[in-house]
Design a protein around this motif. Structure first.
Motif, mmCIF file in Angstrom:
data_model
loop_
_atom_site.group_PDB
_atom_site.id
_atom_site.type_symbol
_atom_site.label_atom_id
_atom_site.label_comp_id
_atom_site.label_asym_id
_atom_site.label_seq_id
_atom_site.Cartn_x
_atom_site.Cartn_y
_atom_site.Cartn_z
ATOM 1 N N LYS A 140 0.648 -1.343 0.080
ATOM 2 C CA LYS A 140 0.150 -0.063 0.115
ATOM 3 C C LYS A 140 0.661 1.367 0.058
ATOM 4 N N LYS A 158 2.405 1.042 -6.402
ATOM 5 C CA LYS A 158 0.942 0.855 -6.228
ATOM 6 C C LYS A 158 0.142 1.661 -7.389
ATOM 7 N N SER A 187 -6.236 -3.418 -1.547
ATOM 8 C CA SER A 187 -5.597 -2.359 -2.265
ATOM 9 C C SER A 187 -3.992 -2.327 -2.520
ATOM 10 N N GLY A 188 -3.430 -3.476 -1.687
ATOM 11 C CA GLY A 188 -1.967 -3.453 -1.935
ATOM 12 C C GLY A 188 -1.603 -4.490 -2.986
#
Length: 198
Positions: A140, A158, A187-188
């Motif tokens: 992240k 990212k 989301s990472g």
């Protein structure tokens, strides 16, 4: 080059020649010279009306709607707006974390100059092996905003990995990029759905 003035003889000769000429188009009106544009008149600034001033109270908040920072949308939001290129049913399963990635690469902690070639090599090998869904872990990112006037995004990989996947040489083999389900890193990480090998 400077212009010389005509002598009196030359002026007299010109007048004689001009008097003997005829108009080419006698019915056409003579073209008027363009008029200069009028200068714009500045209007005085309008003052607030007395009604606005009467409604004002000391200590009241101003009704100002600030736009905040005009940043590009977050990567996850941009990927969600991308059109679905793959089978809709498979896409739904992938978003819900029901599809199991056939390969994975962890770029977490790498610099951009190491991560980019590693990603290209990994995706090309996975495609040549006939894999369809791979997982790319970016992390992240760390919050590095120093409070300066220009906002700084965190998570360099990212933000760059989805762009790298949409550029050559990977754009011909990558069909869909989507943020991973929470069970695969959230989301990472990114799901990368590859085209079938030929």
């Amino acid at each position: 080059m400077t212009r010389r003035r005509l002598s009196e003889e030359e002026v007299e000769l010109w007048k004689k020649v001009a008097d003997t000429t005829e108009k080419m188009h006698p019915t056409k009106p003579r073209a008027e010279l363009p008029k200069p544009k009028p200068k714009p008149v500045k209007k005085p600034k309008a003052h607030q009306s007395e009604a606005d001033l009467q409604m004002f109270q000391v200590g009241a908040k101003a009704n100002i709607k600030g736009s905040g920072h005009n940043l590009a949308p977050l990567v996850g939001d941009a990927l969600r707006r991308d059109p679905v290129q793959m089978d809709a049913k498979q896409f739904g399963k992938m978003k819900r974390g029901k599809l199991v990635p056939e390969g994975r690469i962890d770029l977490h902690g790498m610099t951009m100059d190491k991560a980019h070639p590693a990603l290209i090599g990994f995706v090309q090998r996975a495609h040549s092996q006939g894999k369809r869904l791979v997982l790319v872990i970016t992390g992240k990112g760390k919050h590095r905003d120093d409070g300066g006037p220009i906002p700084v995004r965190f998570g360099v990989l990212k933000h760059n990995v989805p762009q790298w996947l949409k550029m050559a040489p990977l754009n011909h083999i990558v069909m869909q990029v989507q943020e991973a389900h929470i069970s695969h890193g959230g989301s990472g990480a990114y799901y990368v759905y590859l085209r079938r090998g030929r």
